[in-house]
Design a protein around this motif. Structure first.
Motif, PDB file in Angstrom:
ATOM      1  N   MET A 149       2.357  23.752  -0.169  1.00 32.67           N
ATOM      2  CA  MET A 149       3.421  24.558   0.436  1.00 32.67           C
ATOM      3  C   MET A 149       4.768  23.868   0.319  1.00 32.67           C
ATOM      4  O   MET A 149       5.784  24.503  -0.035  1.00 32.67           O
ATOM      5  CB  MET A 149       3.087  24.842   1.905  1.00 32.67           C
ATOM      6  CG  MET A 149       2.017  25.894   2.105  1.00 32.67           C
ATOM      7  SD  MET A 149       1.846  26.415   3.842  1.00 32.67           S
ATOM      8  CE  MET A 149       1.252  24.897   4.579  1.00 32.67           C
ATOM      9  N   VAL A 150       4.807  22.566   0.614  1.00 34.29           N
ATOM     10  CA  VAL A 150       6.073  21.828   0.535  1.00 34.29           C
ATOM     11  C   VAL A 150       6.590  21.822  -0.903  1.00 34.29           C
ATOM     12  O   VAL A 150       7.771  22.114  -1.166  1.00 34.29           O
ATOM     13  CB  VAL A 150       5.891  20.387   1.049  1.00 34.29           C
ATOM     14  CG1 VAL A 150       7.125  19.539   0.710  1.00 34.29           C
ATOM     15  CG2 VAL A 150       5.661  20.389   2.556  1.00 34.29           C
ATOM     16  N   ALA A 168       5.812  23.861  -3.487  1.00 39.34           N
ATOM     17  CA  ALA A 168       6.154  25.194  -3.996  1.00 39.34           C
ATOM     18  C   ALA A 168       7.475  25.686  -3.413  1.00 39.34           C
ATOM     19  O   ALA A 168       8.318  26.241  -4.131  1.00 39.34           O
ATOM     20  CB  ALA A 168       5.027  26.174  -3.659  1.00 39.34           C
ATOM     21  N   PHE A 169       7.664  25.471  -2.094  1.00 39.52           N
ATOM     22  CA  PHE A 169       8.891  25.947  -1.465  1.00 39.52           C
ATOM     23  C   PHE A 169      10.110  25.212  -2.018  1.00 39.52           C
ATOM     24  O   PHE A 169      11.147  25.823  -2.280  1.00 39.52           O
ATOM     25  CB  PHE A 169       8.803  25.746   0.049  1.00 39.52           C
ATOM     26  CG  PHE A 169       9.947  26.355   0.799  1.00 39.52           C
ATOM     27  CD1 PHE A 169       9.927  27.697   1.167  1.00 39.52           C
ATOM     28  CD2 PHE A 169      11.065  25.603   1.128  1.00 39.52           C
ATOM     29  CE1 PHE A 169      10.993  28.268   1.846  1.00 39.52           C
ATOM     30  CE2 PHE A 169      12.131  26.160   1.814  1.00 39.52           C
ATOM     31  CZ  PHE A 169      12.098  27.498   2.179  1.00 39.52           C
ATOM     32  N   LEU A 212      11.004  26.484  -5.449  1.00 40.50           N
ATOM     33  CA  LEU A 212      11.586  27.827  -5.431  1.00 40.50           C
ATOM     34  C   LEU A 212      12.981  27.844  -4.811  1.00 40.50           C
ATOM     35  O   LEU A 212      13.873  28.556  -5.270  1.00 40.50           O
ATOM     36  CB  LEU A 212      10.673  28.782  -4.655  1.00 40.50           C
ATOM     37  CG  LEU A 212       9.329  29.122  -5.319  1.00 40.50           C
ATOM     38  CD1 LEU A 212       8.465  29.932  -4.364  1.00 40.50           C
ATOM     39  CD2 LEU A 212       9.559  29.897  -6.618  1.00 40.50           C
ATOM     40  N   GLN A 213      13.178  27.051  -3.738  1.00 42.56           N
ATOM     41  CA  GLN A 213      14.432  27.093  -2.998  1.00 42.56           C
ATOM     42  C   GLN A 213      15.383  25.937  -3.321  1.00 42.56           C
ATOM     43  O   GLN A 213      16.579  26.028  -3.066  1.00 42.56           O
ATOM     44  CB  GLN A 213      14.139  27.092  -1.486  1.00 42.56           C
ATOM     45  CG  GLN A 213      13.325  28.290  -1.022  1.00 42.56           C
ATOM     46  CD  GLN A 213      14.085  29.586  -1.168  1.00 42.56           C
ATOM     47  OE1 GLN A 213      15.297  29.649  -0.966  1.00 42.56           O
ATOM     48  NE2 GLN A 213      13.369  30.666  -1.517  1.00 42.56           N
ATOM     49  N   LEU A 249      14.738  21.683   1.411  1.00 43.60           N
ATOM     50  CA  LEU A 249      13.730  21.766   2.460  1.00 43.60           C
ATOM     51  C   LEU A 249      14.342  21.253   3.751  1.00 43.60           C
ATOM     52  O   LEU A 249      14.901  20.158   3.790  1.00 43.60           O
ATOM     53  CB  LEU A 249      12.494  20.929   2.093  1.00 43.60           C
ATOM     54  CG  LEU A 249      11.345  20.923   3.099  1.00 43.60           C
ATOM     55  CD1 LEU A 249      10.635  22.277   3.102  1.00 43.60           C
ATOM     56  CD2 LEU A 249      10.358  19.807   2.771  1.00 43.60           C
ATOM     57  N   GLN A 287      11.479  23.916   8.412  1.00 41.50           N
ATOM     58  CA  GLN A 287      10.512  24.456   7.449  1.00 41.50           C
ATOM     59  C   GLN A 287       9.328  23.511   7.272  1.00 41.50           C
ATOM     60  O   GLN A 287       8.174  23.946   7.186  1.00 41.50           O
ATOM     61  CB  GLN A 287      11.207  24.713   6.117  1.00 41.50           C
ATOM     62  CG  GLN A 287      12.210  25.853   6.178  1.00 41.50           C
ATOM     63  CD  GLN A 287      13.209  25.819   5.034  1.00 41.50           C
ATOM     64  OE1 GLN A 287      13.386  24.791   4.377  1.00 41.50           O
ATOM     65  NE2 GLN A 287      13.890  26.942   4.801  1.00 41.50           N
ATOM     66  N   PHE A 325       5.366  24.397   7.954  1.00 39.48           N
ATOM     67  CA  PHE A 325       4.286  24.214   6.980  1.00 39.48           C
ATOM     68  C   PHE A 325       3.190  23.314   7.540  1.00 39.48           C
ATOM     69  O   PHE A 325       1.995  23.549   7.299  1.00 39.48           O
ATOM     70  CB  PHE A 325       4.841  23.621   5.681  1.00 39.48           C
ATOM     71  CG  PHE A 325       5.787  24.536   4.948  1.00 39.48           C
ATOM     72  CD1 PHE A 325       5.646  25.913   5.041  1.00 39.48           C
ATOM     73  CD2 PHE A 325       6.812  24.026   4.175  1.00 39.48           C
ATOM     74  CE1 PHE A 325       6.508  26.768   4.367  1.00 39.48           C
ATOM     75  CE2 PHE A 325       7.680  24.859   3.494  1.00 39.48           C
ATOM     76  CZ  PHE A 325       7.525  26.240   3.598  1.00 39.48           C
TER      77      PHE A 325
END
Length: 442
Positions: free
Chosen positions: A163-164, A166-167, A170-171, A174, A178, A182
């Motif tokens: 999750m960390v 991938a986010f 994409l963004q 962090l 957030q 997660f």
């Protein structure tokens, strides 16, 4: 290792399961290490300090089962066949109790503002799912079914890392909020899978008055004593970090906690492996306690060599890729003694103290060392000591607790003291490591 030795391990259930569980725990720790190396590159030093504060607080709020989980673990570990009615009562009691704790912690969050409100909300939810997951851990470990626990241990760390990563991809950024979200999701998803898997063992059962007295109360009574000892054990392993986070700056705590991270990871590995031993000591090995103790002492001493290599490798990684945390490198070396002797305490001694019902010694030894250690921490603080002194104090007092536990065990049933060569060997490694660190990196 020759074929005969390998055959002996395969035929020895306790050492076979220790090896299997150790490998799975190492896999989970490897994923955790990857995440811990990634996070300092994604968030600021101050945010990293707050995140480490969150995980530190979680290690203590995870004790808010008030001894219930510890009492349950010992009770079902002693059963040759799981009593489904009793386990239904235990499960129901855990759920209702932790819902109450969650509500209180969640309400406390409303008294804070900004990131700290989110901090407490995440802490409340994470503590709730974490305690329920440890109940499931106890259920399967007491039945000597370690594959489920091993898989979900790896799964929880893997889903958080995924999750960390991938986010961020994409963004491109962090935030601390957030990251905490997660973290909570990873524990929650693990809880859902555990619940689905454990359905055959779970029944919501309201106890009668007789069952409250005969089933629930004895578990609490034994568990409260163990909780007091477990809390002392937990706080002994973290009092230095609590102290630094309370009395020094956030950035100082970030450097110290980064250096202590590798002790914490080792402690997490050791804590998970240690749970394999207790069910066997209470049943299969209750007539072989002395010989098993000697073998475990030898194994953990030899494992000190692997920890020596582990620390050297970690220091090189920090030096090459994390120059902003180079101040942490000597701190890492000074935690070596704590890593080795905390392994001996958690894997061997704590389990033997519980098996022999030395609950009083378990509590007294932890709090006596804690009081002495706390006095030394204040002395270091008032003398404006360097961060290295806190790490050095941690290793010294972990060793002191180890020797005090040995005295208690030997007094009970002539459990052998560790051979002098073992302590000499391990402290020689610690001294060589410290001077080698200063020669290479300063």
């Amino acid at each position: 290792m020759n074929r005969r030795a390998l055959k002996n391990i395969r035929n020895n259930s306790i050492f076979k399961n220790l090896l299997v569980y150790f490998v799975s725990s190492v896999s989970a720790i490897f994923i955790t290490v990857l995440l811990q190396f990634i996070l300092p590159k994604l968030i600021t030093i101050e945010e990293y300090g707050l995140y480490k504060t969150f995980t530190l607080y979680l290690s203590f709020t995870s004790l808010l089962h008030f001894g219930l989980k510890d009492g349950i673990y010992l009770r079902i570990s002693e059963q040759l066949k799981l009593n489904l009615r009793e386990n239904g009562i235990y499960f129901s009691t855990v759920i209702l109790q932790q819902l109450g704790v969650f509500a209180v912690m969640f309400i406390i969050g409303f008294f804070f503002q900004g990131v700290f409100r989110y901090f407490f909300f995440a802490l409340a939810a994470s503590s709730f799912f974490f305690i329920l997951n440890t109940y499931y851990d106890s259920l399967y470990q007491s039945r000597k079914e370690f594959k489920v626990v091993s898989f979900l241990k790896i799964f929880k760390e893997a889903i958080l890392l995924t999750m960390v990563g991938a986010f961020f991809l994409l963004q491109g950024e962090l935030s601390l909020e957030q990251l905490l979200l997660f973290f909570t999701i990873s524990i929650c998803v693990t809880f859902i899978i555990y619940t689905l898997k454990a359905r055959p063992f779970l029944k919501f059962a309201i106890p009668s008055k007789e069952e409250i007295r005969g089933v629930v109360f004895p578990v609490y009574r034994r568990g409260v004593g163990l909780l007091a000892g477990n809390f002392g054990n937990q706080i002994n392993s973290n009092i230095d970090k609590l102290f630094v986070s309370s009395f020094l700056s956030v950035s100082a705590f970030a450097y110290y906690s980064f250096g202590g991270l590798f002790f914490v990871l080792t402690n997490t590995l050791v804590g998970s492996v240690s749970t394999v031993l207790l069910p066997y000591l209470l049943t299969d090995y209750k007539d072989k306690l002395n010989s098993t103790y000697r073998r475990l002492l030898d194994i953990t001493t030899i494992f000190g060599l692997l920890l020596f290599i582990y620390v050297l490798t970690v220091q090189w990684i920090v030096f090459e890729f994390y120059p902003e945390y180079n101040r942490s490198i000597p701190i890492i070396s000074l935690f070596f003694g704590a890593m080795v002797y905390n392994m001996k305490i958690n894997i061997i001694q704590n389990n033997y103290l519980k098996t022999l019902r030395l609950d009083g010694s378990y509590v007294r030894n932890n709090y006596l060392i804690l009081a002495l250690f706390l006095a030394v921490l204040f002395a270091i603080f008032f003398w404006d000591g360097d961060l290295q002194w806190y790490a050095m104090g941690t290793s010294f007092f972990v060793f002191s607790r180890y020797k005090l536990n040995q005295y208690s065990l030997n007094k009970k049933m002539a459990i052998p003291l560790s051979p002098p060569w073992q302590d000499t060997f391990l402290w020689s490694l610690a001294i060589v490591l410290y001077f080698l660190t200063n020669w290479i990196y300063t």
